[in-house]
Scaffold this motif. Structure first.
Motif, PDB file in Angstrom:
ATOM      1  N   SER A  44      48.483  40.916  34.642  1.00 29.28           N
ATOM      2  CA  SER A  44      47.804  41.501  35.791  1.00 29.28           C
ATOM      3  C   SER A  44      47.493  42.963  35.522  1.00 29.28           C
ATOM      4  CB  SER A  44      48.702  41.413  37.028  1.00 29.28           C
ATOM      5  OG  SER A  44      49.018  40.063  37.308  1.00 29.28           O
ATOM      6  N   VAL A  45      46.373  43.401  35.999  1.00 32.02           N
ATOM      7  CA  VAL A  45      46.044  44.815  35.899  1.00 32.02           C
ATOM      8  C   VAL A  45      45.634  45.300  37.279  1.00 32.02           C
ATOM      9  CG1 VAL A  45      45.284  44.592  33.505  1.00 32.02           C
ATOM     10  CG2 VAL A  45      43.613  44.444  35.342  1.00 32.02           C
ATOM     11  N   PRO A  46      45.893  46.584  37.538  1.00 37.50           N
ATOM     12  CA  PRO A  46      45.537  47.143  38.842  1.00 37.50           C
ATOM     13  C   PRO A  46      44.047  46.964  39.124  1.00 37.50           C
ATOM     14  CG  PRO A  46      46.821  48.695  37.549  1.00 37.50           C
ATOM     15  CD  PRO A  46      46.482  47.564  36.639  1.00 37.50           C
ATOM     16  N   MET A  53      39.644  37.730  41.288  1.00 36.19           N
ATOM     17  CA  MET A  53      38.925  37.778  40.026  1.00 36.19           C
ATOM     18  C   MET A  53      39.806  37.420  38.837  1.00 36.19           C
ATOM     19  SD  MET A  53      36.353  40.757  39.018  1.00 36.19           S
ATOM     20  CE  MET A  53      36.978  41.811  37.741  1.00 36.19           C
ATOM     21  N   THR A  54      39.248  36.603  37.992  1.00 36.98           N
ATOM     22  CA  THR A  54      39.986  36.184  36.812  1.00 36.98           C
ATOM     23  C   THR A  54      39.171  36.516  35.572  1.00 36.98           C
ATOM     24  OG1 THR A  54      40.954  34.342  38.023  1.00 36.98           O
ATOM     25  CG2 THR A  54      41.013  34.236  35.630  1.00 36.98           C
ATOM     26  N   VAL A  55      39.853  37.075  34.597  1.00 37.77           N
ATOM     27  CA  VAL A  55      39.176  37.419  33.358  1.00 37.77           C
ATOM     28  C   VAL A  55      39.743  36.586  32.218  1.00 37.77           C
ATOM     29  CG1 VAL A  55      38.676  39.271  31.744  1.00 37.77           C
ATOM     30  CG2 VAL A  55      38.874  39.768  34.181  1.00 37.77           C
ATOM     31  N   MET A  65      41.056  49.326  37.975  1.00 36.72           N
ATOM     32  CA  MET A  65      40.427  49.323  36.654  1.00 36.72           C
ATOM     33  C   MET A  65      39.040  48.701  36.715  1.00 36.72           C
ATOM     34  SD  MET A  65      43.277  48.476  33.752  1.00 36.72           S
ATOM     35  CE  MET A  65      42.069  48.556  32.420  1.00 36.72           C
ATOM     36  N   ALA A  66      38.846  47.866  37.713  1.00 34.85           N
ATOM     37  CA  ALA A  66      37.559  47.195  37.831  1.00 34.85           C
ATOM     38  C   ALA A  66      36.650  47.895  38.840  1.00 34.85           C
ATOM     39  CB  ALA A  66      37.767  45.750  38.241  1.00 34.85           C
ATOM     40  N   PHE A 118      43.236  43.616  25.276  1.00 34.82           N
ATOM     41  CA  PHE A 118      42.754  42.306  25.706  1.00 34.82           C
ATOM     42  C   PHE A 118      41.266  42.149  25.393  1.00 34.82           C
ATOM     43  CE2 PHE A 118      41.278  39.156  28.790  1.00 34.82           C
ATOM     44  CZ  PHE A 118      42.294  38.200  28.745  1.00 34.82           C
ATOM     45  N   LEU A 172      44.377  38.528  34.057  1.00 27.95           N
ATOM     46  CA  LEU A 172      43.872  38.321  32.706  1.00 27.95           C
ATOM     47  C   LEU A 172      44.512  37.049  32.178  1.00 27.95           C
ATOM     48  CD1 LEU A 172      44.358  41.895  31.158  1.00 27.95           C
ATOM     49  CD2 LEU A 172      42.469  41.034  32.553  1.00 27.95           C
ATOM     50  N   MET A 214      33.640  35.032  32.619  1.00 25.00           N
ATOM     51  CA  MET A 214      34.173  35.745  33.775  1.00 25.00           C
ATOM     52  C   MET A 214      33.471  35.353  35.070  1.00 25.00           C
ATOM     53  SD  MET A 214      35.098  39.695  33.755  1.00 25.00           S
ATOM     54  CE  MET A 214      33.994  40.664  34.731  1.00 25.00           C
ATOM     55  N   THR A 215      34.256  35.145  36.059  1.00 20.00           N
ATOM     56  CA  THR A 215      33.717  34.779  37.357  1.00 20.00           C
ATOM     57  C   THR A 215      34.218  35.753  38.410  1.00 20.00           C
ATOM     58  OG1 THR A 215      33.747  32.443  36.774  1.00 20.00           O
ATOM     59  CG2 THR A 215      33.611  32.983  39.098  1.00 20.00           C
ATOM     60  N   VAL A 216      33.313  36.198  39.231  1.00 19.08           N
ATOM     61  CA  VAL A 216      33.674  37.136  40.286  1.00 19.08           C
ATOM     62  C   VAL A 216      33.453  36.481  41.650  1.00 19.08           C
ATOM     63  CG1 VAL A 216      33.187  39.378  41.295  1.00 19.08           C
ATOM     64  CG2 VAL A 216      32.975  39.048  38.835  1.00 19.08           C
ATOM     65  N   GLN A 217      34.500  36.443  42.428  1.00 17.68           N
ATOM     66  CA  GLN A 217      34.395  35.859  43.760  1.00 17.68           C
ATOM     67  C   GLN A 217      34.106  36.960  44.775  1.00 17.68           C
ATOM     68  OE1 GLN A 217      35.096  32.512  44.129  1.00 17.68           O
ATOM     69  NE2 GLN A 217      35.765  32.199  42.007  1.00 17.68           N
ATOM     70  N   VAL A 259      43.981  42.233  39.251  1.00 20.86           N
ATOM     71  CA  VAL A 259      43.057  41.311  38.596  1.00 20.86           C
ATOM     72  C   VAL A 259      43.862  40.534  37.562  1.00 20.86           C
ATOM     73  CG1 VAL A 259      41.080  41.184  37.044  1.00 20.86           C
ATOM     74  CG2 VAL A 259      41.101  42.857  38.902  1.00 20.86           C
ATOM     75  N   ARG A 316      45.053  47.311  27.251  1.00 23.21           N
ATOM     76  CA  ARG A 316      45.893  46.137  27.046  1.00 23.21           C
ATOM     77  C   ARG A 316      45.657  45.426  25.731  1.00 23.21           C
ATOM     78  NH1 ARG A 316      48.543  44.945  31.950  1.00 23.21           N
ATOM     79  NH2 ARG A 316      48.095  46.728  33.296  1.00 23.21           N
ATOM     80  N   PHE A 338      34.547  48.099  32.354  1.00 25.77           N
ATOM     81  CA  PHE A 338      35.777  47.394  32.697  1.00 25.77           C
ATOM     82  C   PHE A 338      36.346  46.694  31.470  1.00 25.77           C
ATOM     83  CE2 PHE A 338      37.504  43.346  34.775  1.00 25.77           C
ATOM     84  CZ  PHE A 338      38.759  43.902  34.984  1.00 25.77           C
ATOM     85  N   THR A 383      38.088  40.462  26.122  1.00 27.07           N
ATOM     86  CA  THR A 383      37.489  39.673  27.195  1.00 27.07           C
ATOM     87  C   THR A 383      36.373  38.744  26.729  1.00 27.07           C
ATOM     88  OG1 THR A 383      37.937  41.459  28.756  1.00 27.07           O
ATOM     89  CG2 THR A 383      36.272  39.841  29.400  1.00 27.07           C
TER      90      THR A 383
END
Lengths: 153, 153
Positions: free
Chosen positions: B103-105, B129-131, B108-109, A122, B93, A129-132, B91, A120, A112, A124
């Motif tokens: 934002s990304v689709p 989710m936040t990256v 991708m994750a 980007f 970013l 990173m936190t996943v809910q 998601v 992007r 990912f 990371t």
DNA sequence: GTAGGTGCAAAGATTTTGCAGTGCT
DNA sequence: AGCACTGCAAAATCTTTGCACCTAC
């Protein structure tokens, strides 16, 4: 935690910071607790040094983060949790049902992360990173993903 | 946004909630703003209805989230941002340098999410989710990943 | 000796809550 | 007409800041 504890003093000195018992306590607390909020860190410290102040904990965390000995992640709601940078970078999983925090190796997210970099540009910060979501236990308990007034994330 | 706006009233009614102009404003603001904090939503609303109160915004967001018309994500620091559930899950970013949100689709994750499900039985709430990281622009500007007193995430 | 650091208390910022009046159904 | 909803103001959190004293170097 070896790397973190061995040369922690040098890390501070190298940036012009001083070594103080309070900062050592904060670092020890973070290492010992694994995941901790400022409040929890304070509680831990106060079991062995009652005089320490919450604002000192905040300031110590700021400094320790600055020199790279600890990091924080946002586990939802307004609670930042700090943890030691002990070599193993990990991603946090936060359960919306029981609020438990789990950690998984960063490389599980590698694909990912690479995709974000490629698509992007980007870069990371994986450790942040936190996943809910819902942990296995809460799914089995049949909890809905979102229930009125319970989701404090 | 079609789905969200068309039947938004029914969604409320179905759960026993009432339709009020304030709630409509909040929903419109969220749809229009894309990503917004409660404060920003209030500001948007007050340009057309000055009397609305911030606590009403909070309460409306809670209800709208409850019925599934909006969601929130934690973009760092303590700032929750709300956005409409308009079909496309994405998601977020967040750039630690300029605080821009991209934002990304969600797909991708997908690989990562599947791995979590398989390995940990963890059901990810992808939209939440936040990256954190650095966007291309900030990387090129040579910003360090973390600089004293600047990282408000 | 002198920055930098700490403790304390007060100020900020953000979100929640109690209550009486209002308006959706 | 009844009960949910709103506005207002006060309370509750969580975090930061100013300042005088202390301490690591």
């Amino acid at each position: 935690m070896a790397a973190a504890t061995q040369a922690w003093g040098e890390r501070l000195r190298a940036q012009g910071y001083r070594i103080t018992p309070q900062r050592q306590f904060v670092l020890e607390a973070v290492i010992d607790l694994g995941h901790a909020t400022p409040e929890e860190i304070l509680a831990w410290i106060q079991t062995r040094s009652p005089g320490v102040n919450l604002s000192t904990v905040y300031r110590a965390l700021e400094v320790l983060e600055e020199v790279g000995l600890v990091t924080h992640a946002h586990l939802g709601h307004g609670a930042p949790t700090y943890h030691a940078v002990d070599g193993e970078v990990h991603v946090h999983l936060v359960c919306a049902g029981c609020h438990d925090v789990d950690s998984v190796p960063a490389q599980m997210a590698q694909g990912f992360v690479d995709a974000l970099e490629r698509d992007r540009g980007f870069a990371t910060d994986i450790g942040h990173m936190t996943v809910q979501g819902l942990c296995r236990r809460c799914q089995e308990a049949g909890k809905p993903t979102r229930s009125r007034g319970v989701d404090r994330t």
